[in-house]
Scaffold this motif. Structure first.
Motif, mmCIF file in Angstrom:
data_model
loop_
_atom_site.group_PDB
_atom_site.id
_atom_site.type_symbol
_atom_site.label_atom_id
_atom_site.label_comp_id
_atom_site.label_asym_id
_atom_site.label_seq_id
_atom_site.Cartn_x
_atom_site.Cartn_y
_atom_site.Cartn_z
ATOM 1 N N GLY A 26 -18.538 24.337 8.926
ATOM 2 C CA GLY A 26 -17.663 24.995 9.547
ATOM 3 C C GLY A 26 -16.173 24.602 8.539
ATOM 4 N N ASN A 27 -16.364 23.940 7.418
ATOM 5 C CA ASN A 27 -15.412 23.654 6.426
ATOM 6 C C ASN A 27 -14.860 24.508 5.460
ATOM 7 O OD1 ASN A 27 -14.892 20.596 7.661
ATOM 8 N ND2 ASN A 27 -16.980 20.814 6.836
ATOM 9 N N THR A 28 -13.865 24.820 5.158
ATOM 10 C CA THR A 28 -13.332 25.905 4.190
ATOM 11 C C THR A 28 -12.689 25.154 3.057
ATOM 12 O OG1 THR A 28 -13.667 27.440 5.716
ATOM 13 C CG2 THR A 28 -12.406 27.918 3.960
ATOM 14 N N ALA A 29 -12.569 25.961 1.958
ATOM 15 C CA ALA A 29 -11.800 25.355 0.610
ATOM 16 C C ALA A 29 -11.115 27.030 0.093
ATOM 17 C CB ALA A 29 -12.521 24.901 -0.316
ATOM 18 N N THR A 30 -9.843 27.015 0.410
ATOM 19 C CA THR A 30 -9.201 28.362 0.159
ATOM 20 C C THR A 30 -7.897 28.184 -0.531
ATOM 21 O OG1 THR A 30 -8.580 30.431 1.040
ATOM 22 C CG2 THR A 30 -8.534 28.613 2.566
ATOM 23 N N SER A 31 -7.828 28.770 -1.597
ATOM 24 C CA SER A 31 -6.380 28.711 -2.135
ATOM 25 C C SER A 31 -6.423 30.034 -3.082
ATOM 26 C CB SER A 31 -6.255 27.700 -3.179
ATOM 27 O OG SER A 31 -4.799 27.446 -3.363
ATOM 28 N N GLY A 45 -6.070 32.973 -5.686
ATOM 29 C CA GLY A 45 -5.734 32.839 -7.105
ATOM 30 C C GLY A 45 -6.031 31.769 -7.901
ATOM 31 N N PHE A 46 -6.715 30.788 -7.052
ATOM 32 C CA PHE A 46 -7.190 29.636 -8.072
ATOM 33 C C PHE A 46 -8.834 29.363 -7.808
ATOM 34 C CE2 PHE A 46 -2.601 28.988 -6.896
ATOM 35 C CZ PHE A 46 -2.263 28.619 -7.984
ATOM 36 N N THR A 47 -9.035 28.479 -8.492
ATOM 37 C CA THR A 47 -10.550 27.949 -8.538
ATOM 38 C C THR A 47 -10.624 27.084 -7.439
ATOM 39 O OG1 THR A 47 -10.928 28.525 -11.073
ATOM 40 C CG2 THR A 47 -12.414 27.286 -9.728
ATOM 41 N N ASN A 48 -11.359 27.343 -6.386
ATOM 42 C CA ASN A 48 -11.446 26.385 -5.261
ATOM 43 C C ASN A 48 -13.055 25.769 -5.323
ATOM 44 O OD1 ASN A 48 -9.048 27.197 -4.083
ATOM 45 N ND2 ASN A 48 -10.136 28.790 -3.818
ATOM 46 N N ARG A 49 -13.177 24.383 -4.918
ATOM 47 C CA ARG A 49 -14.573 23.748 -4.918
ATOM 48 C C ARG A 49 -14.793 23.011 -3.671
ATOM 49 N NH1 ARG A 49 -15.723 24.174 -10.488
ATOM 50 N NH2 ARG A 49 -13.937 24.350 -11.778
ATOM 51 N N GLY A 50 -16.116 23.149 -3.280
ATOM 52 C CA GLY A 50 -16.591 22.330 -2.281
ATOM 53 C C GLY A 50 -16.194 22.665 -0.990
ATOM 54 N N GLY A 51 -16.865 23.590 -0.363
ATOM 55 C CA GLY A 51 -16.482 23.999 0.818
ATOM 56 C C GLY A 51 -16.930 22.831 1.842
ATOM 57 N N GLY A 52 -17.961 22.344 2.192
ATOM 58 C CA GLY A 52 -18.394 21.037 2.622
ATOM 59 C C GLY A 52 -17.875 19.625 2.102
ATOM 60 N N GLY A 88 -10.682 19.368 12.427
ATOM 61 C CA GLY A 88 -9.264 20.153 12.539
ATOM 62 C C GLY A 88 -8.071 19.388 11.790
ATOM 63 N N ASN A 89 -8.517 19.034 10.250
ATOM 64 C CA ASN A 89 -7.522 18.635 9.711
ATOM 65 C C ASN A 89 -7.137 19.747 8.396
ATOM 66 O OD1 ASN A 89 -7.115 15.746 10.629
ATOM 67 N ND2 ASN A 89 -9.237 16.127 10.327
ATOM 68 N N SER A 90 -6.006 19.690 7.805
ATOM 69 C CA SER A 90 -5.874 20.431 6.486
ATOM 70 C C SER A 90 -5.147 19.458 5.423
ATOM 71 C CB SER A 90 -4.995 21.574 6.869
ATOM 72 O OG SER A 90 -3.811 21.290 7.230
ATOM 73 N N ALA A 91 -5.485 19.795 4.115
ATOM 74 C CA ALA A 91 -4.886 19.403 2.898
ATOM 75 C C ALA A 91 -5.400 20.356 1.786
ATOM 76 C CB ALA A 91 -5.475 17.939 2.730
ATOM 77 N N GLY A 92 -4.636 19.827 0.759
ATOM 78 C CA GLY A 92 -4.971 20.632 -0.398
ATOM 79 C C GLY A 92 -6.297 20.019 -1.193
ATOM 80 N N TYR A 93 -6.462 18.505 -1.054
ATOM 81 C CA TYR A 93 -7.577 18.013 -1.583
ATOM 82 C C TYR A 93 -8.347 17.081 -0.720
ATOM 83 C CZ TYR A 93 -4.806 19.140 -5.963
ATOM 84 O OH TYR A 93 -4.065 19.637 -6.852
ATOM 85 N N GLY A 94 -9.391 17.215 -0.017
ATOM 86 C CA GLY A 94 -10.121 16.639 0.949
ATOM 87 C C GLY A 94 -9.381 16.492 2.278
ATOM 88 N N ALA A 95 -9.548 17.892 2.934
ATOM 89 C CA ALA A 95 -9.026 18.177 4.251
ATOM 90 C C ALA A 95 -9.417 17.279 5.187
ATOM 91 C CB ALA A 95 -9.157 19.594 4.653
ATOM 92 N N ASN A 115 -5.271 24.479 -6.949
ATOM 93 C CA ASN A 115 -6.981 24.539 -6.565
ATOM 94 C C ASN A 115 -7.100 23.983 -5.158
ATOM 95 O OD1 ASN A 115 -7.726 25.746 -8.982
ATOM 96 N ND2 ASN A 115 -7.441 23.557 -9.868
ATOM 97 N N ALA A 116 -7.840 24.125 -4.396
ATOM 98 C CA ALA A 116 -8.355 23.804 -3.102
ATOM 99 C C ALA A 116 -9.699 22.845 -3.250
ATOM 100 C CB ALA A 116 -8.219 24.613 -2.047
#
Length: 371
Positions: A132-137, A139-146, A75-82, A109-110
């Protein structure tokens, strides 16, 4: 009990952006039997965007050592490494859960819904679930959901699960795991005895590996099932990008099962199970990818045909790399450079529940190297 002690940033006086736990310029830190939740570090591109749940940095040189055991990061959020962010440090993560974290950077990017590691001495993960982890931003290139593995990492993952993680966007990589190396500061992944299930991204629904000279990555005895790529590499996407350096990239992929994965790109050459690519015209060539004792069955390109070329494996050797397939089972429906495989056995592997092989009837039993 992973939740016997709870660190919850939402219950404190810290206003966002605020990581739940911060470890800086320290060493030999061990945390166990706790939950890390409620962190919201997602402002801008710098330190404020790092590590919603846990941020570990060491700017003083050397490498900090951190061990997490029986920890839930959720249940955390961040741009890099939530879930967690690690830089210039080493992390051991075992018997833990990294679940329901979101990397979402409004201005860039996320990276790493569950976790993001870079410039570190090493990463060791065992018996841990990323789900259940997500990388979303947008219009940008996002990497590594888990998990996102960045520059300068030696990572070993054993007996773990990556399930239902996702990277959103049309250019995102690695729904379960994304490894992205940098010139002259390369990363290496050893992934073994693990489950990669029902993850999604544009490239590499389950696993995306991008490397440059001279790493060696080993993908051994894993199960890739039900992953989805919008374009290429439903189960696994290997991208030997190349650079202006000399060296030899080597990927060893053996004793894995890739089944019921899907790639949704246009045309048949998308690699529903596995996609291997080396960019044509790069100044570096000589990449080597070896498949041994692989089972690839029931993967799909997303086309309407029941079985077409490239469903299970697509290979684009490009400018001089090599791909070797040795005693692969059911690498039917191949396409790309040198798709023929005299060593392969074709047919139904006769799975039991849980994708185990029927020891009495499966034609894959006893057909591998060293069987």
């Amino acid at each position: 009990d992973m939740t016997s002690t709870v660190f919850d940033a939402a219950l404190g006086a810290c206003a966002a952006p605020c990581s739940t736990v911060v470890i800086s310029n320290a060493s030999n830190i061990s945390l166990r039997n706790l939950q890390i939740t409620g962190g919201t570090s997602q402002s801008g591109n710098g330190a404020d965007a790092q590590g919603g749940g846990l941020e570990v940095t060491n700017a003083g040189g050397g490498s900090a050592d951190v061990t997490l055991e029986q920890v839930e990061i959720s249940g955390n959020s961040a741009g890099y490494g939530a879930g967690f962010f690690l830089s210039n440090s080493s992390l051991t993560l075992k018997d833990s859960r990294v679940i329901n974290n979101t990397a979402n950077n409004p201005t860039s990017n996320a990276f790493g819904g569950g976790g993001y590691v870079e410039q570190s001495g090493g990463l060791s993960i065992s018996n841990t679930r990323f789900a259940g982890n997500t990388a979303t931003s947008p219009g940008f290139t996002n990497r590594g959901g888990g998990l996102m593995i960045g520059c300068g990492i030696t990572a070993q993952i054993d007996d773990s699960v990556f399930a239902n993680n996702q990277v959103q966007g049309s250019t995102g990589t690695g729904g379960g795991i994304s490894l992205n190396s940098c010139n002259f500061n390369d990363s290496r992944l050893v992934l073994q005895h693990s489950l990669v299930l029902s993850n999604s991204a544009a490239l590499g629904g389950g696993l995306y590996i991008e490397e440059r000279p001279d790493p060696f990555s080993s993908i051994f005895n894993n199960l890739f099932v039900g992953n989805y790529a919008q374009t290429q590499g439903g189960g696994i996407h290997v991208d030997t990008t190349g650079s202006n350096a000399s060296g030899t990239e080597f990927f060893d992929i053996r004793n894995n099962t890739t089944a019921l994965n899907q790639a949704g790109g246009t045309g048949v050459d998308q690699g529903g199970g596995i996609y291997v690519n080396q960019f044509a015209g790069s100044t570096y060539s000589g990449s080597s990818v070896t498949f041994v004792n692989q089972i690839a069955f029931g993967n799909d390109n997303g086309d309407t045909a029941a079985a077409t070329a490239g469903d299970n494996l697509y290979v684009d050797i490009g400018d001089g790399g090599t791909v070797t397939r040795s005693t692969a089972f059911s690498f039917a429906n191949l396409s790309g450079d040198n798709p023929a495989d005299a060593n392969a056995t074709f047919g139904d592997p006769d799975f039991l529940q849980g994708f185990y092989l029927d020891q009495g009837t499966s034609p894959a039993v006893g057909n591998g190297v060293g069987a």
